[in-house]
Design an enzyme around this catalytic site. Structure first.
Site, PDB file in Angstrom:
ATOM      1  N   PRO A  42       0.806  -1.202   0.000  1.00 31.10           N
ATOM      2  CA  PRO A  42       0.000   0.000   0.000  1.00 31.10           C
ATOM      3  C   PRO A  42       0.843   1.256   0.000  1.00 31.10           C
ATOM      4  CG  PRO A  42      -0.155  -1.204   2.067  1.00 31.10           C
ATOM      5  CD  PRO A  42       1.018  -1.688   1.349  1.00 31.10           C
ATOM      6  N   GLU A  43       0.447   2.207  -0.836  1.00 31.98           N
ATOM      7  CA  GLU A  43       1.047   3.528  -0.847  1.00 31.98           C
ATOM      8  C   GLU A  43      -0.047   4.491  -0.373  1.00 31.98           C
ATOM      9  OE1 GLU A  43       3.067   4.271  -4.587  1.00 31.98           O
ATOM     10  OE2 GLU A  43       3.227   2.129  -4.984  1.00 31.98           O
TER      11      GLU A  43
END
Length: 287
Positions: free
Chosen positions: A2-3
DNA sequence: GATAATGTTCGATC
DNA sequence: AGATCGAACATTAT
């Protein structure tokens, strides 16, 4: 995985379901994802009520009414999921039981993610977050990027990934942003022109905003807080597209993959160049 | 079986 | 001091 856009999506999914809810109990199945002991986590969370869910870069911040906050960093394969009716997903490492029913699951295949307790008060919290720069969607983050770019020689992609400069951009969006801004990833940051910096600023905002709107990118593992895949993968223009035709209108280039800082970079040498090929052997001029 | 994977951190080196 | 590089972490999918 996840960013920033993925963590923001999870925050938006979880927030309405958690605000004002009391944590009844916590089950720890894999203590290695905790920065503290399982005993200490349970003591801090049991009986506490969720006051707010915030985000800084890739970190989700769960504020509790006790003044303690829980920082969640999903790293590569962490997931936060609202417990549903179906069978539990694989690799569940923690279970948070809510008073009055419902659960939040922390699942993490590789178990590289980390959950950290932040002592009472904002001071303790900002100390834990001090290793991260301002959020990439904040004006301060954009400003930090511009300042750093002016004085650092490091390749621009490495600067985008440097969480101490600005927080939230990861490997997928770094490639996407540079492609939209038409800047080669190996360009020394301090070689960018004013026009290029301005395009970079705008591309950063536009790519992150569009990815949030699509509820994140599911390239392999990412799930939203409700367990669905994000829809931005279909809109990726370069990431994972080595050998494909460049999607920029009028560009006939082919996407290539190179490696920077042990990580893949995808880009189009045609519309992001022309520039020296990456990974060319470094010629050492001996003294 | 080798390789790569949306990330961070630590120690060594320049 | 500051920047940079490689390895480590743990596990799966191809």
């Amino acid at each position: 995985m996840p960013e920033l856009p993925e963590v923001e999506t999870i925050r938006r999914d979880l927030r309405p379901r958690l605000l004002g809810r009391r944590i009844e109990s916590v089950r720890v199945l894999r203590a290695s994802v905790l920065e503290c002991s399982a005993r200490k986590l349970r003591a801090a969370l049991t009986g506490a009520t969720v006051r707010d869910l915030r985000r800084r870069g890739k970190v989700l911040i769960v504020d509790l009414d006790s003044g303690v906050s829980l920082l969640v960093h999903l790293r590569m394969t962490g997931q936060l999921l609202l417990g549903g009716d179906g069978p539990d997903p694989r690799f569940v490492r923690l279970v948070f039981h809510l008073a009055g029913g419902g659960r939040v699951l922390y699942a993490d295949c590789r178990a590289l993610g980390r959950l950290e307790l932040c002592g009472s008060g904002d001071l303790a919290c900002s100390r834990s977050l001090a290793r991260f720069g301002p959020d990439a969607l904040d004006a301060a983050g954009v400003d930090a990027l511009m300042q750093a770019a002016r004085r650092r020689r490091t390749p621009i992609k490495c600067l985008l990934l440097d969480q101490t400069v600005l927080a939230g951009i990861g490997n997928i969006y770094a490639s996407e942003i540079l492609h939209l801004a038409r800047i080669a990833p190996d360009r020394p940051a301090d070689s960018l022109t004013r026009a290029e910096l301005s395009r970079l600023q705008r591309a950063t905002r536009d790519v992150l905003a569009a990815a949030i709107e699509a509820r994140g990118t599911t390239f392999s593992d990412f799930r939203t807080g409700t367990g669905e895949p994000g829809r931005y993968a279909a809109r990726l223009r370069v990431y994972g597209r080595e050998g494909e035709r460049c999607k920029r209108r009028g560009c006939r280039g082919t996407i290539v993959r190179s490696v920077q800082q042990q990580r893949s970079t995808f880009w189009c040498p045609m519309c992001q160049g022309p520039h020296a090929a990456m990974n060319s052997p470094v010629v050492n001029v001996c003294p």
